[in-house]
Design a protein around this motif. Sequence first.
Motif, short mmCIF file in Angstrom:
data_model
loop_
_atom_site.label_atom_id
_atom_site.label_comp_id
_atom_site.label_asym_id
_atom_site.label_seq_id
_atom_site.Cartn_x
_atom_site.Cartn_y
_atom_site.Cartn_z
N GLU A 68 0.84 -1.20 0.00
CA GLU A 68 0.00 0.00 0.00
C GLU A 68 0.87 1.25 0.00
O GLU A 68 1.58 1.51 0.97
CB GLU A 68 -0.94 0.02 1.22
CG GLU A 68 -1.78 1.30 1.23
CD GLU A 68 -2.88 1.31 2.27
OE1 GLU A 68 -3.09 0.30 2.95
OE2 GLU A 68 -3.55 2.35 2.38
N ASP A 70 0.97 4.73 0.66
CA ASP A 70 0.27 5.86 1.25
C ASP A 70 1.33 6.94 1.46
O ASP A 70 2.13 6.85 2.38
CB ASP A 70 -0.37 5.44 2.58
CG ASP A 70 -0.98 6.62 3.34
OD1 ASP A 70 -0.92 7.76 2.82
OD2 ASP A 70 -1.50 6.41 4.44
N THR A 72 1.12 9.78 2.57
CA THR A 72 0.97 10.58 3.79
C THR A 72 1.52 9.83 5.00
O THR A 72 1.62 10.39 6.08
CB THR A 72 -0.51 10.93 4.07
OG1 THR A 72 -1.19 9.77 4.55
CG2 THR A 72 -1.21 11.45 2.83
N GLN A 73 1.87 8.55 4.78
CA GLN A 73 2.41 7.75 5.88
C GLN A 73 3.93 7.91 5.88
O GLN A 73 4.62 7.39 5.01
CB GLN A 73 2.02 6.28 5.65
CG GLN A 73 2.48 5.34 6.74
CD GLN A 73 2.34 3.89 6.31
OE1 GLN A 73 1.43 3.52 5.59
NE2 GLN A 73 3.27 3.05 6.76
N THR A 74 4.43 8.65 6.86
CA THR A 74 5.87 8.98 6.83
C THR A 74 6.76 7.75 6.98
O THR A 74 7.94 7.81 6.65
CB THR A 74 6.20 9.98 7.95
OG1 THR A 74 5.67 9.48 9.19
CG2 THR A 74 5.59 11.35 7.67
N THR A 75 6.21 6.65 7.47
CA THR A 75 7.03 5.45 7.64
C THR A 75 7.06 4.57 6.38
O THR A 75 7.69 3.52 6.39
CB THR A 75 6.52 4.58 8.81
OG1 THR A 75 5.16 4.23 8.56
CG2 THR A 75 6.60 5.34 10.13
N ARG B 83 -13.06 13.90 -4.12
CA ARG B 83 -11.70 14.01 -4.63
C ARG B 83 -11.61 13.81 -6.13
O ARG B 83 -10.58 14.00 -6.73
CB ARG B 83 -10.81 12.97 -3.94
CG ARG B 83 -10.63 13.26 -2.47
CD ARG B 83 -9.56 12.36 -1.91
NE ARG B 83 -9.84 10.95 -2.17
CZ ARG B 83 -8.91 10.01 -2.13
NH1 ARG B 83 -7.69 10.30 -1.89
NH2 ARG B 83 -9.23 8.75 -2.34
N TRP B 129 -6.34 13.62 10.13
CA TRP B 129 -5.36 14.38 9.34
C TRP B 129 -5.88 14.58 7.91
O TRP B 129 -5.83 15.67 7.36
CB TRP B 129 -4.02 13.62 9.34
CG TRP B 129 -2.91 14.33 8.63
CD1 TRP B 129 -1.99 15.16 9.18
CD2 TRP B 129 -2.61 14.25 7.24
NE1 TRP B 129 -1.13 15.62 8.22
CE2 TRP B 129 -1.48 15.09 7.02
CE3 TRP B 129 -3.16 13.58 6.15
CZ2 TRP B 129 -0.91 15.24 5.76
CZ3 TRP B 129 -2.60 13.75 4.90
CH2 TRP B 129 -1.49 14.58 4.71
N ARG B 130 -6.39 13.49 7.32
CA ARG B 130 -6.86 13.56 5.92
C ARG B 130 -8.06 14.50 5.78
O ARG B 130 -8.14 15.27 4.83
CB ARG B 130 -7.26 12.17 5.42
CG ARG B 130 -6.07 11.31 5.15
CD ARG B 130 -6.42 10.06 4.34
NE ARG B 130 -5.22 9.24 4.28
CZ ARG B 130 -4.96 8.24 5.10
NH1 ARG B 130 -5.83 7.87 6.00
NH2 ARG B 130 -3.83 7.58 5.01
N ARG B 133 -6.85 18.06 6.06
CA ARG B 133 -6.14 18.48 4.83
C ARG B 133 -7.12 18.75 3.71
O ARG B 133 -7.01 19.75 3.00
CB ARG B 133 -5.12 17.43 4.38
CG ARG B 133 -4.38 17.91 3.13
CD ARG B 133 -3.31 16.98 2.65
NE ARG B 133 -3.87 15.75 2.10
CZ ARG B 133 -3.17 14.91 1.35
NH1 ARG B 133 -1.90 15.14 1.08
NH2 ARG B 133 -3.71 13.80 0.90
N VAL B 280 -1.44 1.09 10.98
CA VAL B 280 -2.02 1.31 9.65
C VAL B 280 -3.04 0.21 9.38
O VAL B 280 -3.02 -0.84 10.04
CB VAL B 280 -0.92 1.33 8.55
CG1 VAL B 280 -0.04 2.56 8.69
CG2 VAL B 280 -0.09 0.06 8.56
N TRP B 342 1.23 4.75 11.49
CA TRP B 342 1.05 6.07 10.88
C TRP B 342 1.34 7.08 11.99
O TRP B 342 0.73 7.00 13.06
CB TRP B 342 -0.38 6.22 10.38
CG TRP B 342 -0.59 7.28 9.33
CD1 TRP B 342 -0.64 7.07 7.98
CD2 TRP B 342 -0.79 8.68 9.53
NE1 TRP B 342 -0.86 8.27 7.33
CE2 TRP B 342 -0.95 9.27 8.25
CE3 TRP B 342 -0.85 9.50 10.66
CZ2 TRP B 342 -1.17 10.63 8.07
CZ3 TRP B 342 -1.05 10.87 10.48
CH2 TRP B 342 -1.22 11.42 9.19
N ILE B 343 2.25 7.99 11.74
CA ILE B 343 2.68 8.93 12.78
C ILE B 343 2.07 10.31 12.53
O ILE B 343 2.16 10.84 11.41
CB ILE B 343 4.22 9.00 12.84
CG1 ILE B 343 4.76 7.63 13.27
CG2 ILE B 343 4.69 10.10 13.80
CD1 ILE B 343 6.24 7.47 13.11
#
Lengths: 165, 350
Positions: A68, A70, A72-75, B83, B129-130, B133, B280, B342-343
């Motif tokens: 996946e 993503d 926006t997922q910093t990891t 979107r 967050w989404r 944004r 996630v 997810w951070i």
Amino acid sequence: MQRLDDTRRWVTERAAGIVRLTLTCASLREDTEGGVQAADFDYAAYVARELILRTLSVASVCAGGELELDETQTTFDWFEGVSDDLIAEGSGLALELVGQGPADAEEWLARLSGFVAKAEAMLDLGHPVPDSRASDEMFASLALARDWIDVCAELGGPVIAIAAP
Amino acid sequence: MAESRAAAGSQAHTLRALGDPAGNLAAFMGRHGHTPDDLLGQMSTSLGEPSLAVASGSVVVGYANHKSDVDLYAIGDVPDTQRVPIISHELGPMIDLSLIDQGQLRQQLTWLKESPQVLAVGGAVADQWRTTRRILHRALRLAYGVVLRSTPEWAAIQASLRLGWLADKAVIWWRLEAWRRLVTARWLEPVNPALAAQLACEARLFALKAVTAEAGYAYPHQKWVSTELRAMGRDDLLALFRQALQAAWDVTVPVRDTDKVVDGLIGSPPSNLVVEAAYVPGVATHRLGDSTLVSRWELRGGRLDTAQLPAVRHDGHAIWRGSLEETPPEWLRQLAALGMVWIGVGHAAP
């Protein structure tokens, strides 16, 4: 005949790779080409870094990496399983744009295409992925993505995760 | 390129564009043998007359290159396309038409304006967050837009988006994005220096975007940051921009160097910031003696040297909260290295 250890993973990898190439990479290539041709190397360097990371992620997904994407997922790891040679090629291309830009812009764009083609070849489809930006190939690229996503769904793969990068 | 104010505003963060948005749009349409009024024809009459019709996008803001398109927004009693814009080539250039339900938009803009924090912690980390944004970007695009038609009510709402409060929120958003990258870079530096270097680069780029937004260049796409720095005449910051792109590929540049650069650009983070980590989607855990098997979609995973992982929760809520400076527990660093969390970074409730 080709033997496959894990058909669900194998199909999911290819479906994910096709979606990344036809959707995200295609528009970033357009932005990069637009920037290079306008000699706006700051803009081009910004978008080319994103394109090169996404291209590396196609190689990564074929080497056991995350399915996946993503952003926006910093990891999210663009590099997992990718060979040092391919990473060096990508970083070399990216760094050439920073500052003055390459001496020969057209030659740089040709090398960028070669780099993308290497990642694409790892999908092992036996044919190039149609260009979703070209009006005569757009429907073929959508059909290709749909075909692989359909098979992925039949095998119980995570279609939701790969269909919307 | 001439720099001008997109709209008069009473506060510091007046929105700025390159050139005059209405003039940019007219020139672009003129090159294709059309006028901005022709865009109204792109909105199907079956949808009725929109309460607000706005043309926006990089063309209008003056950032366009020859491949750019026009984003058209029709706000009214219409199904919200969210979107996915409807693409039209009828006028020559590409037009992306988005339909926005006016009731929903009114609620979203009120929420955005009245929320005390840009991004509050608590709740589903990534979803929150989404959502933020999407609404913030939508509001900024409308704020920059050229109004083609409007009712008096929506003319007033659109004008209110240009009064400074929205740009202030955009500045805070980009700062949070810089710190979110920086925190993840610190966590991953010992285990994945190549990814940490990319995140450190992004922390610098987002901090630069916060600087341009503070100067009024709040158009919501960071890819134009160099164009904005050039318009500001900030060659010193353009040099930092290029250094960031170089550092992206250099694992010998320590993340603490980025700490200093980001601090210099946007200052130290406020003390009420909180880091959150959530699993996630698709993660499952299985205890195996003294270790835990973590997998995603049952297609990829790893084995962690702990039997004490937080239980998987499917609501996207945080499994760990801490401060920006805090060293994460080892299990969390391992989960981050595997891409299983997810951070997020947000403000604690007052």
